[in-house]
Design a protein around this motif. Structure first.
Motif, PDB file in Angstrom:
ATOM      1  N   LEU A 156       0.811  -1.227   0.000  1.00 15.44           N
ATOM      2  CA  LEU A 156       0.000   0.000   0.000  1.00 15.44           C
ATOM      3  C   LEU A 156       0.842   1.274   0.000  1.00 15.44           C
ATOM      4  N   ARG A 160       0.667   4.078  -2.893  1.00 12.13           N
ATOM      5  CA  ARG A 160       0.434   5.495  -2.559  1.00 12.13           C
ATOM      6  C   ARG A 160       1.535   6.368  -3.157  1.00 12.13           C
ATOM      7  N   SER A 161       2.751   5.885  -3.102  1.00 12.28           N
ATOM      8  CA  SER A 161       3.887   6.626  -3.650  1.00 12.28           C
ATOM      9  C   SER A 161       3.715   6.840  -5.150  1.00 12.28           C
ATOM     10  N   ARG A 163       0.831   6.902  -6.763  1.00  9.66           N
ATOM     11  CA  ARG A 163      -0.284   7.824  -6.944  1.00  9.66           C
ATOM     12  C   ARG A 163       0.166   9.259  -6.693  1.00  9.66           C
ATOM     13  N   GLU A 164       0.944   9.477  -5.623  1.00  4.49           N
ATOM     14  CA  GLU A 164       1.421  10.831  -5.315  1.00  4.49           C
ATOM     15  C   GLU A 164       2.352  11.347  -6.406  1.00  4.49           C
TER      16      GLU A 164
END
Length: 179
Positions: A156, A160-161, A163-164
């Motif tokens: 996860l 997230r990395s 997506r950012e």
């Protein structure tokens, strides 16, 4: 609120607390066994069986805890030579995904073995009062915890990395900058 924070903190550190409890129990039982054997000349086979069982629980809790702390063994040699942070993240994501799949599969297989032991009513030879499925429960909980911790602390955060990074790149492109 406050009580939910305490519950969340407890659950987030459950492996650590289990390891403390199990190692303390292991130490106490082994001390009793040594005193009984060398001072009183008595030995209990069931106590040795229980200490081995506790050691199994400590081991599986430790595997899950190592995943939580990102201190488990993994092949990082290839990632060390990978160009750029993005490539390293991809390599670790692939490795963590494979590790997650192996842990989930082992959890499933050990669970099936545990069900078989329950159906056959197997007990330990030296501890007739203790069903064998209790030992397999350690594997189910340990591998299940390992899968959850790998998802929580490896997969996860990597997603997230990505997506950012994608959102940052998109913002930069909208503002007319170079990526």
């Amino acid at each position: 609120g406050y009580p939910l924070t305490n519950v969340k903190n407890f659950l987030n550190n459950i492996e650590k607390y289990l390891i403390y409890v199990f190692l303390t129990a292991l130490l106490v039982l082994m001390f009793i066994q040594v005193v009984a054997r060398y001072v009183f000349g008595a030995a209990w086979g069931w106590m040795e069986q229980i200490t081995r069982l506790i050691f199994v629980y400590v081991t599986f809790a430790g595997i899950s805890y190592a995943c939580k702390k990102s201190e488990h063994l993994r092949v990082s040699f290839v990632a060390e030579f990978a160009p750029g942070k993005h490539t390293k993240t991809i390599l670790f994501l692939i490795g963590d995904t494979l590790f997650f799949l192996v842990a989930a599969y082992l959890c499933y297989r050990i669970f099936n073995m545990m069900l078989l032991c329950i159906a056959q009513k197997q007990v330990f030879s030296a501890a007739k009062f203790l069903p064998v499925w209790v030992m397999y429960l350690a594997g189910v909980l340990g591998m299940g915890g390992t899968a959850i911790r790998t998802l929580q602390c490896g997969i996860l955060p990597a997603l997230r990395s990505f997506r950012e990074t994608a959102e940052t790149d998109e913002t930069t492109m909208k503002e007319g900058g170079n990526v």
